[in-house]
Design a protein around this motif. Structure first.
Motif, short mmCIF file in Angstrom:
data_model
loop_
_atom_site.label_atom_id
_atom_site.label_comp_id
_atom_site.label_asym_id
_atom_site.label_seq_id
_atom_site.Cartn_x
_atom_site.Cartn_y
_atom_site.Cartn_z
N GLY A 143 -4.43 0.19 3.41
CA GLY A 143 -3.29 -0.11 4.28
C GLY A 143 -3.30 0.77 5.51
N CYS A 144 -3.08 2.06 5.30
CA CYS A 144 -3.01 3.00 6.43
C CYS A 144 -3.88 4.23 6.21
CB CYS A 144 -1.57 3.47 6.62
SG CYS A 144 -0.83 2.94 8.15
N SER A 145 -4.38 4.44 5.02
CA SER A 145 -5.22 5.61 4.71
C SER A 145 -4.54 6.93 5.04
CB SER A 145 -6.57 5.53 5.44
OG SER A 145 -7.23 4.33 5.17
N GLY A 177 -9.09 -2.02 10.97
CA GLY A 177 -7.94 -2.62 11.65
C GLY A 177 -6.81 -1.62 11.84
N HIS A 178 -5.68 -2.15 12.24
CA HIS A 178 -4.40 -1.43 12.31
C HIS A 178 -4.54 -0.04 12.93
CE1 HIS A 178 -0.41 -0.23 11.39
NE2 HIS A 178 -0.65 0.34 10.21
N CYS A 179 -4.28 1.03 12.19
CA CYS A 179 -4.18 2.38 12.74
C CYS A 179 -5.54 3.07 12.89
CB CYS A 179 -3.27 3.21 11.86
SG CYS A 179 -3.72 3.08 10.11
N SER A 231 0.83 -1.21 0.00
CA SER A 231 0.00 0.00 0.00
C SER A 231 0.86 1.26 0.00
CB SER A 231 -0.96 0.00 1.19
OG SER A 231 -0.24 0.04 2.41
N HIS A 232 1.96 1.23 0.75
CA HIS A 232 2.84 2.41 0.81
C HIS A 232 4.19 1.99 1.36
CE1 HIS A 232 1.01 2.27 4.77
NE2 HIS A 232 1.86 3.16 5.23
N ARG A 233 5.11 2.93 1.42
CA ARG A 233 6.52 2.58 1.66
C ARG A 233 6.86 2.28 3.11
NH1 ARG A 233 7.59 8.79 0.53
NH2 ARG A 233 7.66 9.58 2.65
N GLY A 236 7.63 0.85 6.81
CA GLY A 236 8.13 -0.45 7.24
C GLY A 236 7.08 -1.35 7.87
N ASP A 237 6.01 -0.76 8.44
CA ASP A 237 4.99 -1.61 9.08
C ASP A 237 4.08 -2.28 8.04
OD1 ASP A 237 3.99 0.95 8.57
OD2 ASP A 237 2.51 0.85 10.19
N HIS A 238 4.37 -2.03 6.74
CA HIS A 238 3.59 -2.67 5.67
C HIS A 238 4.48 -3.43 4.68
CE1 HIS A 238 -0.19 -0.48 6.68
NE2 HIS A 238 0.72 0.21 7.34
N THR A 239 5.79 -3.28 4.85
CA THR A 239 6.71 -3.85 3.85
C THR A 239 7.73 -4.84 4.42
OG1 THR A 239 8.22 -1.97 4.18
CG2 THR A 239 6.62 -1.74 2.41
FE FE2 Z 1 0.75 1.60 8.96
#
Ligand code: FE2
Length: 304
Positions: free
Chosen positions: A217-219, A273-275, A98-100, A102-105
């Motif tokens: 991912g994180c919006s 979820g998540h954030c 979704s984006h760069r 670290g919590d997604h990659t």
């Molecule tokens: Fe995130």
């Protein structure tokens, strides 16, 4: 005797036939959905042996496709959860980052160990996922008195490129809304929010009979900005799953956003979820009641 045998055979055939019909009926009953989302990585959920971690990852199965959406925040925890959930990464059709952040990659290296050639979709943005690079004007400026050894590329600027941290990975960059496979769209938005200014993010929308199912991912660009862009595909959005980034927003903003989910965007379900944050989860529960999907780690959300 012959008659007895043929009667027995007929009875056997009809029993087999009936049980086949019954199997079809019961299979239909057990499969109320067109697909599902399994949460591989998050920081909350029902008690289990899965490792909680800050970040997000989900396996999306729809229309015969298996899509890994984000890869969590720690290699070891991601690996452990994937293995415990018996997910075969070699069978993934494609990955979406979704984006760069670290919590997604951070689990991507484990994906590449199991499936080195898998297509990985990521948002285009300077210097993050391997950006095509042709020397911009600013680098090409000719300045008198500049000695040769201080000139970029010895003064012979041509095409160059910047690798991603996953040099040999099959990364495909998303510039704008793209239907990557029939009925599955990737949508790129850019943040103008303080703290993540200019960060690009890709969200996914899947066409279902009840409207679009959206995975985020994180919006970071703002969940309503993302929904606005997605509504260009279709204004009928059925559900959103993933990180809604309401965790650091003022209470009034959270209340208004959740009200808008129902009244403005006409969402039928929310699987936050998540954030998304503790306060927002309670507001979502108030507004959506039993249309809120608990989407902690290990949870499965069914899609129509
Ligand atoms: Fe995130």
């Amino acid at each position: 005797m012959k008659k007895l045998i043929s009667l027995g055979l007929m009875a056997l055939i009809s029993i087999i036939g009936l049980s086949a019909i019954y199997r079809v009926a019961s299979a239909k009953e057990q499969e109320p959905s067109g697909g599902k989302v399994t949460i591989i990585y998050d920081a909350f959920g029902k008690p289990s042996d899965l490792e909680r971690g800050w970040g997000y990852s989900a396996l999306v199965e729809y229309g015969g496709k298996k899509i890994l959406f984000d890869t969590g925040g720690q290699y070891a925890a991601f690996k452990s959860n994937v293995d415990r959930l018996n997910i075969d990464l070699s069978k993934i059709d494609f990955v979406v980052l979704s984006h760069r952040h670290g919590d997604h990659t951070s689990g991507l290296n484990y994906v590449l160990e199991k499936n080195p050639n898998v297509i990985i979709y990521a948002p285009i943005e300077t210097g993050s996922f391997g950006t095509p690079f042709s020397a911009p004007q600013a680098l090409q400026r000719k300045v008198e008195l500049l000695p040769n050894d201080l000139q970029y590329f010895d003064g012979k600027l041509g095409k160059a490129s910047v690798d991603s941290p996953w040099k040999n990975a099959n990364i495909k960059l998303i510039t704008d809304t793209t239907e990557v496979t029939p009925g599955i769209f990737l949508i790129r938005t850019v943040s103008d929010v303080k703290g993540t200014l200019e960060l690009a993010e890709v969200s996914m929308a899947i066409k279902t009979p009840k409207g679009l199912a959206v995975i985020v991912g994180c919006s970071h660009p703002g969940i309503e900005k993302i929904l606005g862009k997605i509504s260009e595909i279709s204004p009928n959005i059925y559900t959103i799953a993933g990180g809604l980034h309401l965790v650091d927003k003022p209470d009034d903003t959270v209340r208004q956003t959740v009200t808008n989910f129902k009244d403005k965007w006409k969402l039928q379900r929310v699987a936050a979820g998540h954030c998304t944050g503790h306060f927002a989860q309670v507001e979502i529960a108030k507004v959506f009641a039993d249309q809120q999907d608990h989407s902690g780690i290990g949870e499965v959300i069914f899609l129509p």
